[in-house]
Design an enzyme around this catalytic site. Structure first.
Site, short mmCIF file in Angstrom:
data_model
loop_
_atom_site.label_atom_id
_atom_site.label_comp_id
_atom_site.label_asym_id
_atom_site.label_seq_id
_atom_site.Cartn_x
_atom_site.Cartn_y
_atom_site.Cartn_z
N HIS A 1 0.83 -1.22 0.00
CA HIS A 1 0.00 0.00 0.00
C HIS A 1 0.86 1.26 0.00
CE1 HIS A 1 -3.31 -2.71 1.34
NE2 HIS A 1 -2.34 -3.24 2.06
N LYS B 1 16.05 21.70 -11.57
CA LYS B 1 15.39 20.42 -11.81
C LYS B 1 16.27 19.38 -12.49
CE LYS B 1 11.68 19.43 -11.04
NZ LYS B 1 10.42 19.66 -11.75
#
Ligand code: ARG
Length: 459
Positions: free
Chosen positions: A155, A282
């Site tokens: 999960h 980035k």
């Protein structure tokens, strides 16, 4: 030039020609078409339609066409309906009237099946080679950090500690199954359709087994009607390609996460990442995002061919011409993605401290504690509850597992023993998972060796 036309007063309209032509994509089959036609010329000699000299002349002319095709402009101004027609036109330009014999007892319906099979066989072999390289990269990556511990997730929540190598070997297994699926698809592809004619079987007694041997096919098809409308072999490949892409996509998703600032486990190579035109800081995982994106595209290719074939009456229908673009696309995306993924893995660096810290600061060791209690005689449900209470208490008081001393642990509940304090370190409990297929360090070392041996047998 047309390979038909005798029964027509007028030729096809410009609209219909533009609409139905496939040369702009099936030109990719040119070399397969030539190879198949050369084998067919040998078969025509076998049934006495061509003399040895004529066959030799045709084979040489085909070789010339294959060489001509390397020159720029070969396809320029070609208005042929498809690649098969183009090759015959070029043949006629080279050998004149002799070219008119090459299509004796042969239909384009079987020819197109033959060409696609020959081409696809090569693409599958390339995919298998690339898969081998990717699997080797996974093993090399595992060996670079043999002791690294990471939290395994369910999960996407920290679940139990595992070795980084164990995690990588999970993908090795998926790709090993992909190899099997591709080999199975290859066996379905590698069957000779030639001799089927348009749908009823050729009217000439070709030695089909000999043609199969000549072209490296393992078997010959058993029913001419089946051949004309059958694209199962292409669907088998598309399914194998889809499953491989599925694995690549899940891998890409993992590594996009693991290389993010939030995780910080992995540093991707500069060579496989991109910057931003606006944000100077980035470093984006575009290679992995594209793999994930192309996966959806290949699933689309599989459904596309399913849709094309599903309503077709027996046998050949022109709809089947729509098989090629999805098939070509899937092979390109698959092989491109395999090559890209290998490079991403080969150039990535694990920062083992980050996942180790993630494991240590969380309660991934809770199962180890509960199982240790159970090993010591506490019924598991009780043990589970005790370990759960320990977690709850720790969360309330802001303690990490390693903050617990042996004395405190025993004081918390008498079922705990002082030795169990060692289990507060994620690498410790792992040692109880030496079961085959588990993340115990020795089990993983053995699995790595076995994986390497299996991989070596593949190539
Ligand atoms: N271009 C066609 C295809 O790709 C070749 C077969 C044409 N056969 C026919 N009966 N029109 O399927």
């Amino acid at each position: 030039m047309k390979l038909w036309g005798g029964r027509f007063d007028e030729g096809p309209s410009e609209t219909f020609e533009r609409f139905s032509g496939s040369l702009h994509f099936d030109r990719r089959l040119l070399h397969a078409d030539i190879r198949g036609s050369q084998a067919f010329a040998r078969a025509l000699e076998g049934v006495g339609i061509l003399t040895a000299a004529e066959r030799g002349q045709l084979e040489a002319a085909f070789d010339e066409i294959a060489a001509d095709a390397a020159h720029p402009g070969f396809f320029d101004a070609a208005t042929d309906e498809d690649v098969h027609t183009l090759v015959i036109r070029k043949l006629k330009e080279k050998v004149g009237a002799l070219s008119e014999k090459i299509h004796t007892g042969r239909s384009r319906n079987e020819q197109v099946s033959l060409d696609v099979r020959l081409w696809l066989r090569g693409e599958i072999d390339r995919a298998l080679e690339l898969l081998g390289g990717l699997m080797q990269a996974l093993l090399d990556c595992a060996r670079r950090d043999p002791n690294a511990v990471v939290p395994g997730f369910t999960h996407l929540r920290r679940a139990q500690p595992v070795l980084w190598a164990h995690y990588l070997l999970a993908y090795f297994e998926m790709f090993a199954r992909d190899v099997e699926r591709l080999q199975q698809a290859r066996a379905r592809v590698n069957v000779l359709p030639l001799g089927s004619g348009a749908l009823a079987g050729s009217g000439f007694p070709f030695d089909r087994e000999a043609i199969a041997r000549d072209l490296g096919f393992d078997a010959v098809t058993a029913n001419s009607m089946d051949v004309s409308g059958d694209r199962d072999f292409a669907l088998d490949f598309l399914y194998a390609a889809s499953t491989t892409m599925l694995h690549l996509s899940r891998f890409a998703e993992d590594w996009i996460l693991y290389s993010s600032e939030e995780f910080g486990w992995l540093e991707l190579g500069d060579g496989v990442t991109s910057g931003s035109s606006l944000m100077p800081q980035k470093k984006n995982p575009d290679s992995l995002e594209l793999i994930r994106g192309k996966c959806g595209r290949v699933f689309g290719d599989l459904s596309s061919l399913f849709m094309t074939v599903k309503g077709l009456p027996m046998t050949y229908n022109r709809d089947l011409q729509e098989d090629k673009e999805p098939l070509f696309d899937a092979a390109d995306q698959l092989n491109g993605s395999l090559e890209m993924a290998r490079e991403v893995i080969a150039t990535a660096k694990l920062n083992p401290a980050r996942p180790a810290a993630a494991a240590e600061e969380s309660w991934v060791v809770a199962t180890d504690l509960a199982e240790a209690l159970a090993r010591n005689g506490t019924p598991f449900h009780q043990a589970h509850k005790l370990a759960g209470k320990l977690v709850l208490e720790s969360l309330r008081t802001g303690r990490k597992p390693a903050d617990w001393t042996a004395e405190e642990l025993v004081k918390f509940a008498p079922e705990f023993t002082p030795a169990m304090a060692a289990l507060m370190w994620p690498a410790e409990g792992m040692k109880s998972r030496e079961i085959r297929g588990g993340t115990g360090p020795q089990a993983v070392a053995r699995a790595l060796e076995e994986a390497q041996a299996r991989l070596s047998k593949l190539s």
